[in-house]
Scaffold this motif. Structure first.
Motif, PDB file in Angstrom:
ATOM      1  N   GLN A 287      35.046  48.039  57.658  1.00 49.29           N
ATOM      2  CA  GLN A 287      35.648  46.761  57.297  1.00 49.29           C
ATOM      3  C   GLN A 287      35.486  45.704  58.384  1.00 49.29           C
ATOM      4  OE1 GLN A 287      37.407  46.233  54.331  1.00 49.29           O
ATOM      5  NE2 GLN A 287      36.784  48.255  53.684  1.00 49.29           N
TER       6      GLN A 287
ATOM      7  N   THR B   1      36.519  41.537  58.546  1.00 50.93           N
ATOM      8  CA  THR B   1      37.379  41.098  57.449  1.00 50.93           C
ATOM      9  C   THR B   1      38.837  41.189  57.879  1.00 50.93           C
ATOM     10  OG1 THR B   1      37.607  43.306  56.502  1.00 50.93           O
ATOM     11  CG2 THR B   1      35.725  41.996  55.761  1.00 50.93           C
TER      12      THR B   1
ATOM     13  N   ALA C  18      41.136  42.728  56.249  1.00 51.53           N
ATOM     14  CA  ALA C  18      41.532  44.125  56.036  1.00 51.53           C
ATOM     15  C   ALA C  18      41.101  44.997  57.210  1.00 51.53           C
ATOM     16  CB  ALA C  18      40.929  44.657  54.747  1.00 51.53           C
TER      17      ALA C  18
ATOM     18  N   TRP D  35      43.512  47.316  59.555  1.00 48.30           N
ATOM     19  CA  TRP D  35      43.294  48.746  59.837  1.00 48.30           C
ATOM     20  C   TRP D  35      43.264  48.996  61.335  1.00 48.30           C
ATOM     21  CZ3 TRP D  35      44.114  52.175  56.288  1.00 48.30           C
ATOM     22  CH2 TRP D  35      43.838  51.918  54.962  1.00 48.30           C
TER      23      TRP D  35
END
Length: 69
Positions: A30, A33, A35, A39
């Motif tokens: 990811q 981004t 997201a 994370w």
């Protein structure tokens, strides 16, 4: 010592491994981004609580390690 550990050893290891996995996933799958940064941030927090042995959220609800004695 400025704090009392409230995370047992097995949970510290599991938080460390899970945190490492979350960071790797955020970087590899990811990257770049929102997201991915979420994370990575979650993984870093898990790594830190596992390394230090203190979890502020566990302290807020009154979790303590059993005393040996």
């Amino acid at each position: 010592m400025l704090y009392v550990k409230n995370v047992p050893a097995l949970e510290r290891w599991s938080r460390g491994l899970a945190g490492r996995g979350l960071v790797v996933f955020g970087v590899v799958a990811q990257w770049g981004t929102l997201a991915g940064w979420a994370w990575i941030g979650t993984g870093v927090i898990a790594l830190l609580t596992g390394f230090v042995g203190f979890c502020p959220m566990c302290a807020m609800v009154g979790r303590k390690l059993p005393t040996r004695g």
